[in-house]
Write a protein that holds these residues in place. Structure first.
Motif, PDB file in Angstrom:
ATOM      1  N   GLY A 180     -28.387  34.411  -0.119  1.00 16.21           N
ATOM      2  CA  GLY A 180     -27.984  35.784   0.111  1.00 16.21           C
ATOM      3  C   GLY A 180     -28.974  36.540   0.984  1.00 16.21           C
ATOM      4  N   ASP A 234     -20.572  37.702   1.338  1.00 16.83           N
ATOM      5  CA  ASP A 234     -20.395  38.843   0.435  1.00 16.83           C
ATOM      6  C   ASP A 234     -19.697  40.011   1.139  1.00 16.83           C
ATOM      7  OD1 ASP A 234     -21.635  37.327  -1.506  1.00 16.83           O
ATOM      8  OD2 ASP A 234     -23.603  38.237  -1.227  1.00 16.83           O
ATOM      9  N   ASP A 259     -14.844  30.975  -1.335  1.00 17.67           N
ATOM     10  CA  ASP A 259     -14.771  29.520  -1.444  1.00 17.67           C
ATOM     11  C   ASP A 259     -13.469  29.108  -2.145  1.00 17.67           C
ATOM     12  OD1 ASP A 259     -15.301  26.827  -1.772  1.00 17.67           O
ATOM     13  OD2 ASP A 259     -17.244  27.087  -2.759  1.00 17.67           O
TER      14      ASP A 259
HETATM   15  O1  KG4 Z   1     -29.886  31.605  -3.492  1.00 15.71           O
HETATM   16  P1  KG4 Z   1     -29.079  32.689  -4.125  1.00 15.71           P
HETATM   17  O2  KG4 Z   1     -28.608  32.494  -5.532  1.00 15.71           O
HETATM   18  O3  KG4 Z   1     -29.872  34.047  -4.112  1.00 15.71           O
HETATM   19  C1  KG4 Z   1     -30.643  34.438  -3.023  1.00 15.71           C
HETATM   20  O4  KG4 Z   1     -31.817  33.991  -2.945  1.00 15.71           O
HETATM   21  O5  KG4 Z   1     -30.077  35.166  -2.188  1.00 15.71           O
HETATM   22  O6  KG4 Z   1     -27.830  32.969  -3.170  1.00 15.71           O
HETATM   23  C2  KG4 Z   1     -26.848  33.920  -3.472  1.00 15.71           C
HETATM   24  C3  KG4 Z   1     -25.804  33.924  -2.362  1.00 15.71           C
HETATM   25  C4  KG4 Z   1     -24.775  35.048  -2.495  1.00 15.71           C
HETATM   26  O7  KG4 Z   1     -24.630  35.679  -1.236  1.00 15.71           O
HETATM   27  C5  KG4 Z   1     -23.498  34.316  -2.894  1.00 15.71           C
HETATM   28  O8  KG4 Z   1     -22.309  34.948  -2.442  1.00 15.71           O
HETATM   29  C6  KG4 Z   1     -23.694  32.980  -2.211  1.00 15.71           C
HETATM   30  O9  KG4 Z   1     -25.061  32.694  -2.389  1.00 15.71           O
HETATM   31  N1  KG4 Z   1     -22.864  31.912  -2.809  1.00 15.71           N
HETATM   32  C7  KG4 Z   1     -21.868  31.291  -2.152  1.00 15.71           C
HETATM   33  C8  KG4 Z   1     -21.269  30.390  -3.077  1.00 15.71           C
HETATM   34  N2  KG4 Z   1     -21.927  30.506  -4.264  1.00 15.71           N
HETATM   35  C9  KG4 Z   1     -22.910  31.443  -4.077  1.00 15.71           C
HETATM   36  N3  KG4 Z   1     -21.437  31.417  -0.880  1.00 15.71           N
HETATM   37  C10 KG4 Z   1     -20.405  30.649  -0.502  1.00 15.71           C
HETATM   38  N4  KG4 Z   1     -19.759  29.779  -1.333  1.00 15.71           N
HETATM   39  C11 KG4 Z   1     -20.158  29.616  -2.612  1.00 15.71           C
HETATM   40  N5  KG4 Z   1     -19.527  28.751  -3.416  1.00 15.71           N
END
Ligand code: KG4
Ligand code: ZN
Length: 348
Positions: free
Chosen positions: A140, A171, A188
């Motif tokens: 994110g 997002d 997704d």
């Molecule tokens: O690594 P993370 O948990 O937290 C950060 O360090 O940002 O990543 C969160 C991000 C969010 O933007 C969320 O929408 C995205 O990862 N995310 C996904 C999926 N699962 C989580 N994006 C696309 N497809 C997914 N299945």
């Protein structure tokens, strides 16, 4: 008894309070308390709300992790904590908690980089990382291509996003499509029902001078704007918006660019192993396309299971354990919570 170091890792850089315990390369427990539901109505993580939630969740999550792993705090060989990058107030809760434990227990403490930890977690799933490895980190807050000769001390940035991170783009597009926050998993899921109509959304920094100048950089804000414009034009013309097709075409554009540049980075640097990590690595289409393209290029792909791709404490414990095994010195007890810790600085 085992020679492998027993390490507890604490992660609080965003909205997950993560506490993981590893013994060397073996994951014993991965306890996560998320405050994501408290942020949903704001459409994004509210830093003060996240910090407060970390405070409330910290002790119960540590206790749960120890109970489930049948580990006593006194038995730990080391503690590890995310020092940065992330939300300043949120990081502070984790760092202060880890320091208190380190002082009370007399246990060495490693302050580590959140992004290197996203890479290091794969060790508990797939064994030691080849050196060097390539890492595509998509979350994110970050989108980076990293050359990783040694995840405990040598991480090099080949490129990163110039604007929105990949997860941020997911997002924001989810919001345009009326889906809840965080939107990535919803896009997704919805995209699986779409694809019958393909919309040709832009692939930023992939051609001509842009590609020359920004070979391994990313840009997703143009794509996000193109999606919003397309949806608005549909709405204004009174036609229904095929949200599943929009989700599928948007996702395809993101995943196409990420995998294309990751494979190119491997080829041009003579690296045969690609690791994909961060929250967006949970994306099913990214996982499938990365596998397809890596197989075609003779590259071995490593992607942790989805629960280890999103933020968690196991990743911090895993990096800490690798630092202990490699004889790295512990951090000083005045180590900072550094919200803008550079990706190339592995240890605080
Ligand atoms: O690594 P993370 O948990 O937290 C950060 O360090 O940002 O990543 C969160 C991000 C969010 O933007 C969320 O929408 C995205 O990862 N995310 C996904 C999926 N699962 C989580 N994006 C696309 N497809 C997914 N299945
Ligand atoms: Zn993360």
């Amino acid at each position: 008894m085992s020679d492998e170091p027993l390490v507890l890792g604490i992660e609080t850089s965003c909205d997950e309070t993560g506490v993981g315990i590893v013994r060397g390369e073996r994951l014993l427990v991965d306890a996560v308390a998320s405050s994501v539901e408290q942020h949903a109505r704001f459409g994004g993580v509210v830093p003060e709300v996240a910090s407060r939630a970390h405070l409330e969740a910290m002790v119960p999550t540590i206790e749960r992790a120890c109970r489930e792993a049948r580990v006593r705090l006194e038995d730990l060989d080391a503690l590890a904590v995310t020092s940065g990058p992330g939300l300043a107030g949120a990081l502070l809760v984790g760092v202060a908690s880890a320091k208190s434990l380190a002082v009370a227990l007399g246990t060495p403490l490693y302050g580590v980089n959140h992004l290197a930890a996203h890479v290091a977690v794969d060790v508990v799933e797939h064994g030691p990382l080849p050196e060097p490895a390539m890492a595509l980190l998509v979350s994110g807050g970050h989108s980076s291509l990293l050359l990783v000769p040694d995840v405990t001390r040598d991480v090099r940035s080949l490129g990163s996003t110039l604007d929105d991170a990949a997860g941020e783009a997911f997002d924001k597009v989810a919001r345009v499509l009326g889906l809840p926050f965080p939107g990535g998993p919803h896009v997704d899921r919805l995209a699986r029902e779409g694809g019958s109509v393909t919309i040709d959304f832009p692939r930023g920094l992939t051609s001509g001078r842009d590609m020359e100048r920004h070979r391994f950089d990313f840009s997703f804000s143009g794509l996000k704007t193109a999606v919003a414009r397309w949806v608005r034009a549909r709405e204004e013309s009174g036609e229904p918006v095929p949200i599943a097709d929009v989700a599928a075409s948007f996702q395809e554009a993101v995943v196409d660019v990420l995998t294309r540049k990751a494979v190119l980075a491997c080829r041009e640097n003579g690296v045969d192993d690609l690791m994909v990590g961060g929250g967006v690595a949970a994306n099913s289409r990214l996982r499938a396309m990365a596998l397809e393209r890596c197989e075609a290029a003779g590259i071995r792909l490593r992607v942790p299971r989805p629960g280890l791709c999103t933020d968690n404490g196991a990743m911090v414990a895993s990096l800490g354990a690798q630092m202990v095994s490699r004889g790295r010195s512990a951090s000083r007890l005045d180590l900072p919570a550094d919200s803008s810790m550079p990706v190339t600085v592995v240890q605080a």
